[in-house]
Design an enzyme around this catalytic site. Structure first.
Site, PDB file in Angstrom:
ATOM      1  N   GLY A 107       0.790  -1.215   0.000  1.00  0.00           N
ATOM      2  CA  GLY A 107       0.000   0.000   0.000  1.00  0.00           C
ATOM      3  C   GLY A 107       0.826   1.271   0.000  1.00  0.00           C
ATOM      4  O   GLY A 107       2.043   1.251  -0.177  1.00  0.00           O
ATOM      5  N   TYR A 160      -2.226   7.563   7.763  1.00  0.00           N
ATOM      6  CA  TYR A 160      -1.959   8.281   9.018  1.00  0.00           C
ATOM      7  C   TYR A 160      -2.425   7.440  10.193  1.00  0.00           C
ATOM      8  O   TYR A 160      -3.475   6.794  10.135  1.00  0.00           O
ATOM      9  CB  TYR A 160      -2.701   9.624   9.021  1.00  0.00           C
ATOM     10  N   HIS A 161      -1.631   7.454  11.252  1.00  0.00           N
ATOM     11  CA  HIS A 161      -2.027   6.862  12.530  1.00  0.00           C
ATOM     12  C   HIS A 161      -1.964   7.940  13.595  1.00  0.00           C
ATOM     13  O   HIS A 161      -1.051   8.786  13.599  1.00  0.00           O
ATOM     14  CB  HIS A 161      -1.079   5.729  12.924  1.00  0.00           C
ATOM     15  N   ALA A 200      -8.362   1.418   7.320  1.00  0.00           N
ATOM     16  CA  ALA A 200      -7.325   1.157   6.319  1.00  0.00           C
ATOM     17  C   ALA A 200      -6.669  -0.181   6.626  1.00  0.00           C
ATOM     18  O   ALA A 200      -6.644  -0.632   7.773  1.00  0.00           O
ATOM     19  CB  ALA A 200      -6.285   2.277   6.330  1.00  0.00           C
ATOM     20  N   ALA A 254      -6.263  -0.458  10.625  1.00  0.00           N
ATOM     21  CA  ALA A 254      -6.444   0.689  11.511  1.00  0.00           C
ATOM     22  C   ALA A 254      -7.885   1.166  11.391  1.00  0.00           C
ATOM     23  O   ALA A 254      -8.342   1.509  10.296  1.00  0.00           O
ATOM     24  CB  ALA A 254      -5.483   1.812  11.142  1.00  0.00           C
ATOM     25  N   CYS A 258      -4.008   6.514   1.297  1.00  0.00           N
ATOM     26  CA  CYS A 258      -3.789   5.268   0.559  1.00  0.00           C
ATOM     27  C   CYS A 258      -3.577   5.522  -0.939  1.00  0.00           C
ATOM     28  O   CYS A 258      -3.818   4.655  -1.776  1.00  0.00           O
ATOM     29  CB  CYS A 258      -4.930   4.282   0.791  1.00  0.00           C
TER      30      CYS A 258
END
Length: 211
Positions: free
Chosen positions: A75, A79-80, A140, A155, A171
């Protein structure tokens, strides 16, 4: 194939830095034997962008102070941050008897089942792994397979600051709308979502009748 979900270790790790957790997943996968139980790690990360192997620098479309870490999952960029529940699935696919595509489907189904239990209909989108509500991405997904074993995972956006997503093409998709459970008026906090997600993943990944 019978389920062997009793051989799965669930770890709740809390809020942990991204890179040491990634390195721990790599080490676990490198050191595991055919008898090593699978593990599912549930956690949150401080703010970080991760760029998968297909990632392109131009998908970071605005300057921010948030670090960008190139990593080895499939991928592109995502963002996390706090309020997002991350589930890392350390699964020996050789024992499961199915491949990576089916694992992706089962992981997506786990999120869809979790949301359905909250009264929300979620869907997949062809060619864009993840889970969507009304066209907006709520979860995601990205994995790496090494010697038949997976790491990385999914996530789920629960109750988080969605602002950092505006600095990227999530993504790799320009203009993709991102949502979270809070925006859908779900009375669900991160701790509750983590418990529900763990149960949904156990059912979906390890139950022999799930497709």
């Amino acid at each position: 194939m019978e389920s062997d979900s009793s051989q799965v270790v669930i770890r709740h790790l809390g809020l942990v830095e991204y890179e040491p957790t990634w390195r721990a997943m790599q080490a676990f996968t490198a050191q595991r034997s055919p008898d090593t139980p699978d593990e599912i790690w549930l956690l949150e990360h401080p703010p970080v962008y991760t760029q998968g192997q297909a990632g392109k620098p131009e998908h970071l479309i605005a300057a921010t102070d948030i670090p960008v870490i190139p990593i080895d999952r499939g991928g592109q960029i995502t963002y996390h941050g706090p309020g997002q529940v991350v589930a890392y699935v350390l699964v020996d696919l050789r024992r499961r008897g199915y491949g990576i595509r089916e694992l992706v489907t089962r992981m997506e189904q786990a999120v869809m089942d979790l949301l359905a239990a909250q009264g929300v209909t979620a869907t997949r989108q062809a060619g864009a792994p993840g889970v969507y509500v009304g066209g907006a991405k709520i979860a995601a997904l990205g994995l790496r397979v090494k010697h038949g074993c997976t790491y990385h995972g999914l996530a789920l956006n629960v109750d988080m600051d969605l602002g950092p997503f505006t600095a990227i093409n999530p993504c790799g998709y320009a203009g993709m709308v991102v949502t979270d459970c809070c925006s859908l008026d779900l009375a669900l906090n991160a701790a509750e979502a983590e418990q529900f997600l763990a149960a949904a993943l156990m059912q979906s990944i390890y139950h022999p009748d799930v497709k």
